[in-house]
Design an enzyme around this catalytic site. Structure first.
Site, PDB file in Angstrom:
ATOM      1  N   CYS A  39       0.846  -1.154  -0.157  1.00  0.00           N
ATOM      2  CA  CYS A  39      -0.012   0.051   0.125  1.00  0.00           C
ATOM      3  C   CYS A  39       1.002   1.160   0.095  1.00  0.00           C
ATOM      4  O   CYS A  39       1.655   1.571   0.937  1.00  0.00           O
ATOM      5  CB  CYS A  39      -0.797  -0.031   1.231  1.00  0.00           C
ATOM      6  SG  CYS A  39      -1.876   1.429   1.412  1.00  0.00           S
TER       7      CYS A  39
ATOM      8  N   CYS B  59      -9.814  10.010   9.629  1.00  0.00           N
ATOM      9  CA  CYS B  59      -8.565   9.660   9.103  1.00  0.00           C
ATOM     10  C   CYS B  59      -7.239  10.437   9.510  1.00  0.00           C
ATOM     11  O   CYS B  59      -7.473  11.426   9.500  1.00  0.00           O
ATOM     12  CB  CYS B  59      -8.586   9.718   7.540  1.00  0.00           C
ATOM     13  SG  CYS B  59      -7.084   9.127   6.573  1.00  0.00           S
TER      14      CYS B  59
ATOM     15  N   CYS C  81     -11.164  14.201   5.725  1.00  0.00           N
ATOM     16  CA  CYS C  81     -11.823  13.114   6.279  1.00  0.00           C
ATOM     17  C   CYS C  81     -11.722  13.097   7.680  1.00  0.00           C
ATOM     18  O   CYS C  81     -10.619  12.864   8.275  1.00  0.00           O
ATOM     19  CB  CYS C  81     -11.609  11.706   5.519  1.00  0.00           C
ATOM     20  SG  CYS C  81     -11.829  11.675   3.976  1.00  0.00           S
TER      21      CYS C  81
ATOM     22  N   CYS D 218      -2.420  15.076   3.161  1.00  0.00           N
ATOM     23  CA  CYS D 218      -3.762  15.149   2.519  1.00  0.00           C
ATOM     24  C   CYS D 218      -4.464  16.238   2.713  1.00  0.00           C
ATOM     25  O   CYS D 218      -4.516  16.767   3.913  1.00  0.00           O
ATOM     26  CB  CYS D 218      -4.405  13.894   2.817  1.00  0.00           C
ATOM     27  SG  CYS D 218      -5.832  13.423   1.962  1.00  0.00           S
TER      28      CYS D 218
HETATM   29  N1  SAH Z   1      -7.713   9.062  -0.243  1.00  0.00           N
HETATM   30  C1  SAH Z   1      -8.150   7.749  -0.731  1.00  0.00           C
HETATM   31  C2  SAH Z   1      -7.110   6.782  -0.299  1.00  0.00           C
HETATM   32  C3  SAH Z   1      -6.673   7.031   1.069  1.00  0.00           C
HETATM   33  S1  SAH Z   1      -7.370   6.143   2.541  1.00  0.00           S
HETATM   34  C4  SAH Z   1      -9.516   7.482  -0.292  1.00  0.00           C
HETATM   35  O1  SAH Z   1      -9.886   8.008   0.458  1.00  0.00           O
HETATM   36  O2  SAH Z   1      -9.768   6.460  -0.822  1.00  0.00           O
HETATM   37  C5  SAH Z   1      -7.522   4.643   2.160  1.00  0.00           C
HETATM   38  C6  SAH Z   1      -8.808   3.906   2.970  1.00  0.00           C
HETATM   39  O3  SAH Z   1      -8.689   3.944   4.430  1.00  0.00           O
HETATM   40  C7  SAH Z   1     -10.188   4.636   2.644  1.00  0.00           C
HETATM   41  O4  SAH Z   1     -11.123   3.970   2.404  1.00  0.00           O
HETATM   42  C8  SAH Z   1     -10.166   5.582   3.820  1.00  0.00           C
HETATM   43  O5  SAH Z   1     -11.623   6.248   3.737  1.00  0.00           O
HETATM   44  C9  SAH Z   1      -9.926   4.733   4.899  1.00  0.00           C
HETATM   45  N2  SAH Z   1      -9.680   4.871   6.113  1.00  0.00           N
HETATM   46  C10 SAH Z   1      -9.195   6.181   6.406  1.00  0.00           C
HETATM   47  N3  SAH Z   1      -9.262   6.593   7.942  1.00  0.00           N
HETATM   48  C11 SAH Z   1      -9.708   5.210   8.426  1.00  0.00           C
HETATM   49  C12 SAH Z   1      -9.946   4.707   9.742  1.00  0.00           C
HETATM   50  N4  SAH Z   1      -9.653   5.521  10.763  1.00  0.00           N
HETATM   51  N5  SAH Z   1     -10.427   3.598   9.910  1.00  0.00           N
HETATM   52  C13 SAH Z   1     -10.787   2.726   8.600  1.00  0.00           C
HETATM   53  N6  SAH Z   1     -10.325   3.081   7.465  1.00  0.00           N
HETATM   54  C14 SAH Z   1     -10.105   4.308   7.283  1.00  0.00           C
END
Ligand code: SAH
Length: 350
Positions: A109, A123, A120, A116
């Protein structure tokens, strides 16, 4: 450092660009194939390219550097073979990458940006904003460094680490072409997955450019209201618009789309939420990947209870939706989704 900034990262070059460079430097075009092959093997020293004439090696070294990141920290999970690396590039930008073993092969990965700017709320990667985007060659360097560090082959690349790949689309597409290049790493398009938080216009572009690359969309909600609570990108691109773009993607590519859905206690994990999600996805080629939220220090959201996870999954399944609960790898080393954050520093830089 000053020396490096005047040179170009040779890993950023496609074979064609390398052919032009080699010719500009006064050598034969076919030499580029040799150099390209050495780079794909992770060679970090031009002088190690022993079938390349010394003169060309010297002029390459005068014009270029091999921009692999340093692994400044690596953590190995004792339980499942997961390896998390904190990488640093020549300018100090830091990102993370994670190596994972699955029954079907080894996967890495990688990050597409240092930090970023998508914001979100659950995250870790976005907590300090965006430092900078990575180049195609830097993403390739993440893969090559991990191969060397683990001594293992890498069968799948997922662009799901720090950053939003569709906020850096040009370099991400350059990276896909590079790593797919037959004279280079030669990784099949089908073994690459890109994950987006839902930047709608780029989804359409991606379908046209890379119909064989897998797409994952971070959905995390059954409707706009809930999505807006956790994902600011939902204010720019609404739920219906996103669903339309995803349907268009499957129409163009005939590929199954994966929806990621992190289960957050009391936010998106009720029976009604499952029913609404099922009705949104009914009748088209999708797969839902449920991820019990990985709790992040400094964020309020809590993970769903085990029984709710199971109930959510069963409800989707009973309505004919393909669904899996993601196995959490490497959570003992903070390597699981959303936990990636360039630690000991302010997200993404020293
Ligand atoms: N920016 C991209 C890729 C990076 S995040 C995206 O949003 O898809 C990779 C995955 O992990 C995404 O599905 C994201 O929403 C998820 N993710 C982020 N924080 C998380 C958390 N605390 N627990 C579980 N999944 C999470």
């Amino acid at each position: 450092m000053t020396e490096i900034t005047n040179k170009k990262n040779i890993l950023d070059l496609s074979l064609e660009e390398l052919e032009n460079l080699v010719q500009e430097l006064g050598d034969k075009k076919f030499r580029a194939v040799q150099v390209f092959g050495w780079l794909a093997k992770g060679t970090e020293d031009f002088d190690a390219m022993n079938n390349v004439p010394a003169g060309l090696r010297k002029s390459l070294a005068e014009n270029c550097y091999i921009g692999m990141p340093e692994a400044v920290l690596s953590q190995h999970s004792s339980s499942d073979g997961t390896v998390k690396c904190l990488y640093e590039f020549a300018d100090g930008a830091r990102v993370e990458a994670v190596f994972m073993k699955y029954s079907y092969g080894n996967s890495i990965c990688i990050s597409s940006q240092a930090g970023c700017r998508m914001g979100c709320k659950f995250c870790a990667s976005t907590m300090d904003g965006l430092h900078r985007s990575l180049t195609r060659g830097e993403m390739l360097g993440e893969v090559l460094r991990m191969k060397k560090l683990t001594g293992e082959n890498i069968n799948h690349v997922v662009i799901m680490g720090m950053g939003e790949p569709f906020d850096n689309y040009q370099e991400v597409s350059g990276f896909i072409r590079l790593i797919n290049s037959p004279k280079g790493v030669n990784l099949s398009m089908r073994n690459i997955t890109v994950s987006t938080c839902g930047i709608v216009p780029v989804i359409g572009q991606f379908a046209h450019d890379f119909p064989q690359v897998n797409l994952a969309v971070s959905l995390h909600a059954p409707n706009d209201d809930i999505r807006r609570r956790t994902m600011p990108v939902a204010n720019a691109y609404g739920y219906d618009e996103l669903m339309q773009a995803c349907k268009e993607y499957t129409r163009i590519t005939h590929r199954r789309i994966t929806f990621e859905y992190a289960l957050i206690r009391g936010v998106n994990d009720s029976k009604e939420n499952a029913d609404e999600l099922a009705s949104n996805l009914k009748g088209w080629l999708t797969h839902v990947n449920l991820i019990p939220l990985n709790e992040v220090k400094g964020r309020d959201f809590r993970t769903s209870e085990g029984k709710n996870v199971l109930e959510f999954k069963n409800r989707l399944e009973s309505k004919g939706i393909a669904v899996t609960v993601r196995r959490t790898l490497g959570s003992d080393i903070d390597a699981a989704c959303g936990q990636l954050r360039a630690s000991n520093g302010n997200g993404g830089h020293r």
